[in-house]
Design a protein around this motif. Sequence first.
Motif, PDB file in Angstrom:
ATOM      1  N   GLN A  86      -1.517  -1.074   5.956  1.00  0.00           N
ATOM      2  CA  GLN A  86      -0.564  -1.308   4.871  1.00  0.00           C
ATOM      3  C   GLN A  86       0.747  -1.896   5.404  1.00  0.00           C
ATOM      4  N   GLU A  87       1.142  -1.456   6.586  1.00  0.00           N
ATOM      5  CA  GLU A  87       2.340  -2.069   7.193  1.00  0.00           C
ATOM      6  C   GLU A  87       2.062  -3.523   7.586  1.00  0.00           C
ATOM      7  N   THR A 110       3.672  -3.093  -2.255  1.00  0.00           N
ATOM      8  CA  THR A 110       4.025  -3.105  -3.671  1.00  0.00           C
ATOM      9  C   THR A 110       5.406  -2.522  -3.923  1.00  0.00           C
ATOM     10  N   ASN A 154      -3.091  -7.141  -0.204  1.00  0.00           N
ATOM     11  CA  ASN A 154      -2.879  -5.741  -0.569  1.00  0.00           C
ATOM     12  C   ASN A 154      -3.982  -5.209  -1.492  1.00  0.00           C
ATOM     13  N   ILE A 194      -5.152   3.255   8.060  1.00  0.00           N
ATOM     14  CA  ILE A 194      -4.718   2.737   6.758  1.00  0.00           C
ATOM     15  C   ILE A 194      -3.208   2.511   6.734  1.00  0.00           C
ATOM     16  N   VAL A 225      -7.090  -4.645   0.533  1.00  0.00           N
ATOM     17  CA  VAL A 225      -6.999  -3.410   1.328  1.00  0.00           C
ATOM     18  C   VAL A 225      -7.339  -2.200   0.467  1.00  0.00           C
ATOM     19  N   ASP A 226      -6.743  -2.115  -0.712  1.00  0.00           N
ATOM     20  CA  ASP A 226      -7.046  -0.982  -1.604  1.00  0.00           C
ATOM     21  C   ASP A 226      -8.532  -0.918  -1.924  1.00  0.00           C
ATOM     22  N   ALA A 269      -1.634   8.987  -0.896  1.00  0.00           N
ATOM     23  CA  ALA A 269      -0.775   7.981  -0.288  1.00  0.00           C
ATOM     24  C   ALA A 269       0.445   8.630   0.366  1.00  0.00           C
ATOM     25  N   VAL A 326       0.201  -5.543   5.904  1.00  0.00           N
ATOM     26  CA  VAL A 326       0.351  -6.308   4.663  1.00  0.00           C
ATOM     27  C   VAL A 326       1.824  -6.614   4.398  1.00  0.00           C
ATOM     28  N   THR A 361       1.713   1.606  -2.383  1.00  0.00           N
ATOM     29  CA  THR A 361       1.645   1.008  -1.044  1.00  0.00           C
ATOM     30  C   THR A 361       2.996   0.395  -0.688  1.00  0.00           C
ATOM     31  N   ASP A 418       1.386   1.685  -8.066  1.00  0.00           N
ATOM     32  CA  ASP A 418       0.780   1.521  -6.754  1.00  0.00           C
ATOM     33  C   ASP A 418       1.846   1.875  -5.740  1.00  0.00           C
ATOM     34  N   TRP A 445     -10.636   0.068   1.192  1.00  0.00           N
ATOM     35  CA  TRP A 445     -10.380   1.468   1.566  1.00  0.00           C
ATOM     36  C   TRP A 445     -11.162   2.384   0.634  1.00  0.00           C
TER      37      TRP A 445
END
Lengths: 262, 262, 262
Positions: A83-84, C25, A102, A79, A105-106, A123, A86, C22, C20, A109
Amino acid sequence: MNERGRQAFADVMTFPAPEDATPATTRMLEFVFGDVWQRPVLTRRDRRFITLPCVAASDAEGPLRDHVYAALNSGDVSIVEMQETVLHFAVYGGWPKASRFNMVVDEQWDRIHRERGEQLPPAVPLLPLPTPSDPEARLRVGEQSFKDINCLPYAPTRDNPFQGAGILNFVFGEMWLRPGLGMKERRLITVACVAFQDAPYPILSHVYAALKSRDLSFDEMDELALHFAAYYGWPKASHLNQVIGEQKVRVLAEWAEEAAPL
Amino acid sequence: MNERGRQAFADVMTFPAPEDATPATTRMLEFVFGDVWQRPVLTRRDRRFITLPCVAASDAEGPLRDHVYAALNSGDVSIVEMQETVLHFAVYGGWPKASRFNMVVDEQWDRIHRERGEQLPPAVPLLPLPTPSDPEARLRVGEQSFKDINCLPYAPTRDNPFQGAGILNFVFGEMWLRPGLGMKERRLITVACVAFQDAPYPILSHVYAALKSRDLSFDEMDELALHFAAYYGWPKASHLNQVIGEQKVRVLAEWAEEAAPL
Amino acid sequence: MNERGRQAFADVMTFPAPEDATPATTRMLEFVFGDVWQRPVLTRRDRRFITLPCVAASDAEGPLRDHVYAALNSGDVSIVEMQETVLHFAVYGGWPKASRFNMVVDEQWDRIHRERGEQLPPAVPLLPLPTPSDPEARLRVGEQSFKDINCLPYAPTRDNPFQGAGILNFVFGEMWLRPGLGMKERRLITVACVAFQDAPYPILSHVYAALKSRDLSFDEMDELALHFAAYYGWPKASHLNQVIGEQKVRVLAEWAEEAAPL
């Protein structure tokens, strides 16, 4: 033969192939999954980092959702890496498309954890940032990382908003330096992005730097071009393939020169 | 097998296949030329009208040049049809890309005449236009042709610049009605363009209308999806293929209802 | 630090920032909203006319909806200006994407009135058109406006469908001449569109004309490149930035020549 394509689809995607007899689907199963994804040189994990930016750029939300799910569900991509990816894609493909990526992805997941009856892990906190906050220090870091990553002896001037506030301050002063995604993966994502954006210099400079740095081998780059063709079409892939041919010549010449006795 | 791909390339492109052993090139010769272009249902000429908008949209200038040359040099597409293709593409793919497409057409038309030692024929005069000049009459023509071409019982309201000044006045009040390009060809170009632009309603409405009007058969539309996959990548083609599946169901239901005794 | 990004987001978007954590974001809040949107030279209103075509082209429906809402709800852009933006975008970015943009504008305009408990104002009637209807007169107007807007001493020949029926008759004979959107705003939209379409001549000629006409200053154009990078990605922005550098040199040389005593 079609059985092979269906099996390959299920392996890559982690769910069964569609039951659909149209030419597009049957040929996709055979060619894209039965052939391209099975090829050597790049691993299935490597191929995720070419596929993800292509589907994120293509705006086909179904395939985007499926490939994000498959990359996470297979365990090929963590994950944090996703995220990186994205964030890296946001820079090279634009924030609006990244913003949708993004969200997907959320959502996926979450879905994976629901399917498994597991709790979502907390997170990872953003702060502290890995790079300096002081603007002068940050620009110096950006200039150095611009040179290192692009394999160039110079950095662009600061006194231009695009170059100073954008490229040096953010793209090379921070984004590329974030931990959580390896250099090979960043190269795969970047080359895919410059290949679909296909502005003349970026495609040239990023193919060059990926080869020159040895982050991608010549054979890996050739495979990237074929995988990209499947996900973004042959016209852009042909152009990429031509750029690769030219940059190989350039890199070989530079390596020969560097190896020559003084 | 590669010989078959090379021969197919030469037939379609009217010049020899590249001497290049990279995976992208060898697989392109086999899959795109040896397989996709050779398939039944759509003729080679039909496939030009899917390929041209895709390469014009892709910004890959080499492939664009090659496909414009091949379409004209083979005699599959006349210069008048090619020029109408540019205008149709301008509307559905954007004028900047169309502007380059237009230059490439002029350049390749010139090249073909130079290669053959022939004089360029004179251009066809623009005036008189085939549609009325009076704004009210023109909007009425646009409203009717909007309904006919989209197979819909209504037209959008005029009092919105995009719809009135754009769609009714120009796109359906003039562009679609120009002679010089057949309806089947306009359908092929349009579906390719809405498939790469992939905004949700246009892709749906143009796939529907092409099938409902019987300008494209169900099998032709399925072949279009596969050909499009080769030239614009599988993610967008998967989305197109799904839309096609849904619109076939809708069209079949409507035809059944229309055929039912009252 | 993140507080600044969140506050900036709320100011620009007219609704609270997403909760958020991430990287995409949090970094978007800081870099795109906390930094880029806060920069001088271009106003927040100006930046809307770069952002809107980028999100409309990106096909990310969430961000498109949010930015249309924000532009109208903030009062920065009137509904007439927004609708002309859609038509201008249709020409430079393609009608299918514009068709979705148009629907989103209607939907958000409605939403704003519902939220405020206000009645929707009536639409502005399309007719009379601001430009001549007679084809010959219209082409003459189109030829003159082509020269004026592109800062060129010539217009393209009429006897080519793209140039005659398209460019002269509609794009410069009507669309650019519609009242309701200022010239600076049309320049911002056009440069953003040619930058994502990135066909070589249009990007060059529209950057040139925007500078030569003084509709955009050199500093405004530099800021445009940075803002565009955030919304469409760095590779295309990098190409735009290079074109800007070259066209500044060209424009400066022409101004020096024009200022020279005979």
